[in-house]
Scaffold this active site. Structure first.
Site, PDB file in Angstrom:
ATOM      1  N   ASP A   7      95.506 167.586  46.809  1.00  0.00           N
ATOM      2  CA  ASP A   7      95.755 169.237  46.998  1.00  0.00           C
ATOM      3  C   ASP A   7      97.432 169.378  47.438  1.00  0.00           C
ATOM      4  O   ASP A   7      97.602 168.615  48.507  1.00  0.00           O
ATOM      5  CB  ASP A   7      95.067 169.909  47.852  1.00  0.00           C
ATOM      6  N   GLU A  34      98.101 167.307  42.617  1.00  0.00           N
ATOM      7  CA  GLU A  34      98.709 168.759  42.203  1.00  0.00           C
ATOM      8  C   GLU A  34     100.079 168.777  42.760  1.00  0.00           C
ATOM      9  O   GLU A  34     100.193 169.097  43.994  1.00  0.00           O
ATOM     10  CB  GLU A  34      97.604 169.725  42.917  1.00  0.00           C
TER      11      GLU A  34
END
Length: 729
Positions: A405, A458
């Site tokens: 993330d 990401e």
């Protein structure tokens, strides 16, 4: 034995009583003396303590402060037990925590110091251990924690009344590790570490390496020992011998707590697994399942990096869920958050007083937009904590991929910071060199140890080499989310078709950089929250046009180079924006608009069924040879056409009409003549489309067009996608 040999020197006794001694093993337990040996123990609140040794029961003398001692004639260490009597209860026989050697060896301490202990969870945290001794087997839990700034550390828990006097830990020298084996403490026990900081502050902290935790809002750690027996050896062997870059990948992203009301690991092992398999997805991606106290963070503010969240069940129940996915032929990706952590005082934040896991300079150690601390990736022990954590989820839970993330927030020192709020690197730049090294080490270590496991970034910027191997200077990820494609595509599709011709470059731009990385095309949870609306709501027009727009979007998505990801509810065009407090409203497939949602669901099912059978759509996703433009410049008609080429020689023509009008007799050049067979039509009546009759097979005669020697004439229904495969016969 002289009574003076039983006592403890006043200076050390004062430290022990004040819970500030770094070496309680030097005084508690067995110790030789000039005339024999002495055994001491501290049993808080006991009214009598007896030493059981060599078949004898020796009354121990109270020395004050709940400390008991007895002298024995033996000069050699012997096995013994304590029989302890507390007021109003029967005597209890206990083994002595201070009679056991450290549970970490010299090699463990060396590897921790070097930041290279890849199985850190086996020596730190709480690990159930068993020892065979002269008086029988001793089962208990070895506790160990890294707290280099602490004056002292004790284990507190439901087994000692949460009293720090009972189980102080010993410091293992300059390693910063504190350790204690406590007999009789087993799986399920709750505990914390009571830390005395250098400024004299007492802090009770959850274990950073805990393998389980209490259900929030309770905050204690829990001893956990797995008894699960895996049944996925064939899956693992096959996974580690495949090249994911050349394989089909259709990912279903799930927030477990809101997929259905009352969802947990046990229910998901049947309901969710069956659903994902039934709808043909190759992978499931679980939003973070590591322990997080605030459910509204969706798991992205982690306090227990080694503990599956207990709000949905036990660690072994999560193992069973993953095993069930594997039995159904579905890979499991897990969101992982190594960039930042919350400020909860009982967790990682300022763990032993000053900054420890977080960077000490607020300009690097705080992410103020999120109210979190940022890891100090330049510190070897912190980097080791996180690299080992990545390995932990793969080894202990058989995770097939880690989606990392917020990578951009890690890579840039000025990420979401104003001037004066960030500290340049040693060369004056904005790149976080410690984060780069950490990500490279994580990816290289995971891929070396588990060659079939994916790591996915990401990353929302144009940082070069995200999926380039580390040996070529890249970050080493397997895939990167294509955020640029996602933003441009959703922006284009949200426009009324009459305006799309002025934005044609937005829908073609992705092919400029499509082969710069290995990409996944994501429509994730981030695109359907915070007032953005659902994908359904972002499509222009009435219900019919919204449904047609979504069908066109998905037909385009799965034909574009890159792997594919849909968030829960998007597979049927969920009408409402995602709400994490309720389950996915499958009921939206009923009512007057329900037929459109059912049509979208059937289309996604059929795409997921067709897609893995067509190597042209996936085998050369990362190779320019796998893509050939046929029509990229027809902005007037809002048409795109291209051919996808498979490594097996298969050719697939994708034609996308994004206008609000049908085009009859639309001619396209094709690279080869012959018969092109229709394999997907998003306008089909089966999907609640207009059901325009299209030819099942289209002939491509030798007629030059668009620079090709052969061409086809097609009917392109409004807002629709058609796939044609060249018949090799």
């Amino acid at each position: 034995m002289h009574e003076s040999e039983l006592g403890i020197p006043d200076s050390d006794l004062d430290l022990l009583i004040a819970q500030s001694h770094w070496a309680p093993h030097d005084f508690y337990g067995w110790h030789p003396t000039e005339t024999g040996s002495v055994v001491r123990t501290r049993q808080v609140g006991a009214e009598a303590v007896t030493l059981l040794c060599d078949g004898e029961e020796l009354e121990m003398l109270p020395l004050g402060h709940d400390i008991w001692a007895v002298g024995i004639s033996a000069r050699e260490s012997v096995d013994y037990r304590f029989k302890v009597t507390w007021p109003g209860s029967s005597p209890v026989v206990l083994a002595d925590p201070y009679h056991f050697l450290p549970t970490l060896g010299e090699l463990d301490l060396y590897l921790i110091g070097e930041g290279r202990h890849e199985r850190l969870w086996k020596v730190l945290g709480a690990n159930v251990r068993r020892y065979d001794t002269t008086l029988g087997r001793v089962e208990g839990t070895a506790f160990a924690v890294w707290a280099p700034n602490a004056r002292s550390v004790a284990v507190i828990g439901d087994f000692n009344g949460w009293n720090p006097d009972q189980h102080p830990m010993r410091s293992l020298g300059s390693s910063g590790i504190w350790e204690l084996f406590i007999p009789g403490v087993g799986s399920g026990a709750t505990y914390k570490f009571a830390i005395l900081t250098q400024d004299g502050t007492h802090r009770d902290k959850a274990d950073p390496m805990a393998k389980a935790a209490e259900v929030a809002p309770a905050t204690a750690s829990r001893v956990a020992e797995s008894e699960y027996e895996w049944a996925d050896s064939n899956w693992i062997a096959a996974r580690d011998n495949t090249n994911p870059i050349a394989e089909p990948m259709s990912v279903y992203e799930v927030h477990l707590g809101s997929w259905r009301e009352g969802m947990n690991y046990q229910r998901a092992a049947t309901e969710l697994v069956d659903y994902v398999a039934e709808h043909g997805f190759t992978h499931v991606e679980l939003m973070p399942v590591a322990e997080h106290p605030f459910g509204g963070s969706w798991g992205y503010q982690v306090t227990g990096y080694y503990a599956p969240t207990s709000r949905w069940g036990s660690p072994d129940e999560l193992r069973a869920l993953i095993d069930a996915f594997h039995a159904a032929g579905i890979g499991v990706i897990m969101d992982w958050v190594p960039g930042h952590f919350p400020r909860d005082d009982w967790a990682l934040a300022r763990f032993d007083g000053p900054a420890l896991y977080e960077h000490p300079d607020w300009r690097r150690g705080e992410q103020r937009d999120w109210g979190t601390y940022v890891f100090d990736w330049g510190r070897t022990e912190v980097r080791n904590f996180l690299v080992a954590n990545a390995l932990y989820w793969v080894e202990e839970f058989h995770i097939d991929g880690l989606r990392v993330d917020a990578v951009a927030s890690m890579l840039y020192l000025d990420y979401s910071r104003n001037d004066g709020e960030w500290l340049p690197n040693q060369y004056g730049g904005r790149e976080n060199l410690d984060a780069v090294q950490f990500l490279q080490e994580t990816n290289a270590t995971v891929h070396k140890t588990f060659p079939g496991v994916l790591t996915i970034a990401e990353e929302s910027t144009s940082w070069p080499g995200v999926t380039t191997p580390t040996f070529d200077g890249g970050l080493g990820f397997s895939f990167k989310w294509n955020m640029g494609w996602m933003n441009d595509t959703l922006e284009y599709f949200s426009l009324d078709p009459v305006h799309r011709s002025y934005h044609h470059n937005e829908i073609t731009f992705s092919m400029i950089y499509a082969y710069s990385e290995h990409y996944i095309l994501p429509f994730s949870h981030d695109e359907v929250v915070h007032g953005k609306g659902s994908l359904w709501q972002r499509m222009p027009g009435d219900a019919w046009n919204k449904a047609a727009g979504l069908r066109t979007l998905y037909g385009y998505m799965f034909s574009h180079p890159g792997k594919n990801l849909l968030f829960q509810g998007q597979e049927f065009g969920q009408a409402d924006e995602w709400n994490d407090s309720i389950g996915v409203p499958f009921g939206q497939m009923d009512g007057w608009e329900g037929e459109y949602h059912r049509g979208i669901a059937k289309l996604v099912d059929d795409i997921n069924g067709i897609y893995p059978t067509l190597p042209a759509l996936y085998s050369q996703d990362s190779d320019p040879a796998g893509f050939q433009w046929v029509k990229s410049d027809d902005a007037e008609h809002n048409v795109l056409a291209y051919v996808r080429h498979g490594s097996n020689g298969q050719a697939l023509l994708a034609v996308i009409n994004m206008s609000g009008s049908s085009h009859l007799g639309y001619r396209l050049g094709v690279p080869r003549g012959g018969h092109w067979r229709l394999v997907l039509n998003t306008d089909d009546a089966a999907y609640e489309g207009a059901g325009n009759p299209l030819e099942d097979v289209v002939e491509a005669p030798e007629r030059e067009y668009d620079g090709f020697a052969h061409s086809v004439s097609l009917h392109l229904p409004a807002q629709s996608v058609q796939w044609y495969v060249l018949d090799p016969e």
